[in-house]
Write an enzyme that holds these catalytic residues in place. Structure first.
Site, short mmCIF file in Angstrom:
data_model
loop_
_atom_site.label_atom_id
_atom_site.label_comp_id
_atom_site.label_asym_id
_atom_site.label_seq_id
_atom_site.Cartn_x
_atom_site.Cartn_y
_atom_site.Cartn_z
N ASP A 79 0.63 -1.29 0.04
CA ASP A 79 0.08 -0.08 0.08
C ASP A 79 0.83 1.27 -0.05
O ASP A 79 0.67 2.28 -0.76
CB ASP A 79 -0.96 0.08 1.18
CG ASP A 79 -2.24 -0.99 1.01
OD1 ASP A 79 -1.90 -1.69 0.49
OD2 ASP A 79 -3.23 -0.59 1.56
N CYS A 120 2.09 -8.73 3.12
CA CYS A 120 1.16 -7.32 3.13
C CYS A 120 -0.25 -7.65 2.77
O CYS A 120 -0.93 -8.59 2.39
CB CYS A 120 2.06 -6.46 1.93
SG CYS A 120 1.44 -4.67 2.34
N ASP A 121 -0.88 -6.55 2.97
CA ASP A 121 -2.59 -6.29 2.91
C ASP A 121 -3.21 -7.20 2.02
O ASP A 121 -4.04 -8.05 2.34
CB ASP A 121 -2.88 -4.90 2.76
CG ASP A 121 -2.30 -4.11 4.06
OD1 ASP A 121 -1.53 -4.41 4.56
OD2 ASP A 121 -2.95 -2.74 4.20
N LYS A 122 -2.80 -7.16 0.62
CA LYS A 122 -3.54 -7.93 -0.52
C LYS A 122 -3.30 -9.27 -0.53
O LYS A 122 -3.87 -9.87 -1.35
CB LYS A 122 -3.48 -7.16 -1.77
CG LYS A 122 -3.70 -5.50 -1.66
CD LYS A 122 -5.15 -5.33 -0.91
CE LYS A 122 -5.36 -3.78 -1.00
NZ LYS A 122 -4.59 -3.08 0.31
N CYS A 191 2.94 -4.20 8.42
CA CYS A 191 2.78 -3.29 9.49
C CYS A 191 2.29 -3.86 10.86
O CYS A 191 1.56 -4.69 11.03
CB CYS A 191 1.62 -2.16 8.89
SG CYS A 191 2.07 -1.37 7.38
N SER A 470 -8.25 4.10 5.97
CA SER A 470 -7.07 3.43 6.51
C SER A 470 -7.70 1.98 7.19
O SER A 470 -8.89 2.00 7.77
CB SER A 470 -6.58 4.35 7.65
OG SER A 470 -5.76 3.50 8.46
#
Length: 557
Positions: A79, A120-122, A191, A470
């Site tokens: 991101d 990571c996020d995705k 994160c 967010s």
């Protein structure tokens, strides 16, 4: 018989044998379960920087367990890095690109199973989507969160840098940001905090697609390496047992996952990602409605930054997702099957939190009110999402808000208006054109939210957007991911400056106070969709992406 094993003497067998013999594989190797090690390694972001080492270890342990590993690479979106291009359109759209990367690599080669390195996020949602689509034995391995640093004696992580950077540029701010960014990230991993990545790792375990006790975990820690070994051994057994994702990811599993997400104050992005996983798994369930329904009776059992006072390290040490699920026993479907080959109830036998203050019991929660609210009304007929916190991290937040709309077609226009003094206390800031089709790829609207906060307007204005926010927490009243989006002629496209907008959090309402006949007149005057001028991946995405209530998956229109 394994689907990857072809009849000796056939064209497929002969040509593949020629290729694989040249790789140094033996005829005995070629009869083993063939396992894809799905790796989204990249030098572009620290969250992926350790995955090559994880992949090497996993391949070694798969061989030891009697399998034959093949590394399959995918795109690797971050991101904070990939949101620089096309207003952030490459971020959400990359989720579905990963799904297709996996399909090409794994289905094209007819491999027998896959272990997915979630980072990571995705990556985690994409890997779960691919598991549902391909329906071959699959296991997710969470590859951990990054160690954070300090800024002038206080905790500092990448989200702190982002929030601080949303202020008005100045020499002082630049100096502070330089100092913060020196130490905010001290190693590989996702994160820190209960953002999208850690939330989706926990969701994967709650779904039964990650091994119990494996999430969250510190990247590069002894615990992460132990989980890598355990997962590598287990995926070979899952292929031999023919234990498939659609046997695990049932309606009961999705209910468990939503319940756990609500109990940890997970990222709002879990809503659309779970809907996408359900769509690919062909489970007919409305995840948005499920969050609204389960939110009423689900206690908040943990409060990890920024939802509350605790760190992800404290949550991990207290027992993580498995301990939370143990505390939720009475609210979960304990008969749901998991990747262990046994039930949720079996996996939770004898489990209790190591710290009852960090992971609490249902009779002593942080709050009984949900942190994720689903608002519906004439402005958000298919839903809009609000994320709250338990310790005031969201700043001043009135329970109701009524005011005139100030409309902006994109975040930059809203930021310019704020800088020019055109946004005042009492306004409802409407930022549109950022949905999956409108951007395309879904643009971020968090900068305007935090810029308003730095301008002292938190709690004095409200924000409504069809864009993404967010995954952590927002400031004041912020209604995000409004559905239908503006590009689909949703009511958010019909708002005009001065229209009265009413938001009521306790009643879960978001209304546009404009007569129906006037809205229909405006709808008739909307310009046709027309051509947008993109080429390449984003043009394909815009033409095929479905709405958020369908998970923003790709389907022919």
């Amino acid at each position: 018989m394994l689907r990857s094993n072809y009849q000796p003497g056939t064209v497929r067998w002969a040509t593949r044998r020629a290729q694989w013999r040249a790789l140094g594989l033996s005829d005995e190797d070629m009869l083993k379960p063939k396992i894809a090690v799905v790796n989204s390694s990249s030098d572009l972001a620290i969250c992926f920087s350790h995955l090559d080492r994880v992949a090497a270890r996993v391949k070694e342990r798969i061989r030891a367990a009697g399998g034959l590993p093949f590394e399959v690479r995918t795109t690797a979106p971050s991101d904070f890095i990939h949101s620089a291009g096309h207003g952030g359109g490459y971020v959400l759209s990359a989720r579905d690109l990963i799904v297709n990367d996996i399909e090409v690599g794994v289905e094209g080669a007819q491999l027998d199973g896959m272990i997915c390195l979630a980072s990571c996020d995705k990556t985690a949602p994409a890997q779960l989507m691919a598991a549902g689509r391909l329906n071959i034995p699959t296991l997710l391995l969470a590859c951990g969160y990054q160690p954070s640093g300090q800024f002038r004696g206080e905790h500092c992580d990448i989200e702190d840098v982002f929030l601080h950077a949303c202020g008005t540029p100045s020499d002082t701010l630049t100096g502070e940001l330089t100092e913060m960014s020196e130490d905010a990230v001290r190693g590989p991993g996702v994160c820190a905090g209960m953002g999208t990545a850690n939330s989706m790792h926990i969701v994967a375990e709650a779904l039964g697609m990650a091994l119990p006790g494996s999430t969250p975990v510190a990247a590069d820690s002894p615990a992460m390496w132990r989980e890598a070994d355990r997962a590598a051994e287990r995926i070979v057994a899952m292929v031999r047992e023919d234990l498939r994702p659609r046997t695990i990811m049932t309606e009961a599993a999705f209910r468990n996952a939503a319940r756990v997400a609500l109990s940890v104050g997970a990222s709002i992005n879990t809503v659309k990602h779970l809907q996408a996983v359900a769509a690919e798994t062909e489970v007919d369930i409305d995840i948005t409605a499920l969050y609204a329904q389960l939110g009423v009776g689900t206690p908040l059992l943990s409060a990890v930054r920024p939802n509350g006072p605790h760190t992800i390290e404290q949550f991990d040490a207290a027992g993580g997702a498995r301990a939370v699920m143990a505390q939720l026993r009475d609210l979960l479907d304990l008969d749901a099957l998991t990747a262990t080959g046994t039930s949720v109830g079996d996996n939770l036998a004898g489990v209790a939190p190591a710290d009852a203050d960090v992971i609490r019991s249902g009779d002593r929660p942080f709050t009984r009110d949900p942190l994720i609210l689903i608002l519906r009304g004439s402005l958000t007929p298919l839903g809009g999402i609000v994320k709250l916190s338990v310790d005031g991290a969201g700043g001043e937040r009135p329970e109701t808000f009524t005011g005139p709309a100030r409309c902006y077609d994109g975040q930059e226009d809203a930021l310019d208006a704020l800088a020019a003094g055109a946004i005042a206390a009492g306004d409802v800031v409407v930022v549109r054109g950022l949905g999956p089709r409108g951007r395309p790829g879904m643009g971020m609207a968090s900068r305007i939210v935090f810029a308003l906060d730095r301008a002292g307007l938190t709690g004095k204005v409200a924000v409504i957007t069809d864009g993404q926010l967010s995954g952590l927490v927002n400031r004041g009243i912020v209604v995000g991911e409004v559905r239908p989006e503006a590009a689909d002629a949703g009511p958010v496209a019909l708002v005009r400056d001065g229209d009265v907008v009413h938001i009521d959090l306790p009643r879960r309402i978001c209304d546009l106070r404009v007569p129906d006949d006037e809205l229909e007149r405006r709808r008739a005057g909307l310009p046709p969709a027309g051509e947008h001028g993109e080429t390449g991946w984003l043009s394909v995405y815009r033409r095929t992406v479905r709405s958020l209530d369908e998970g923003a998956v790709l389907r022919p229109r």
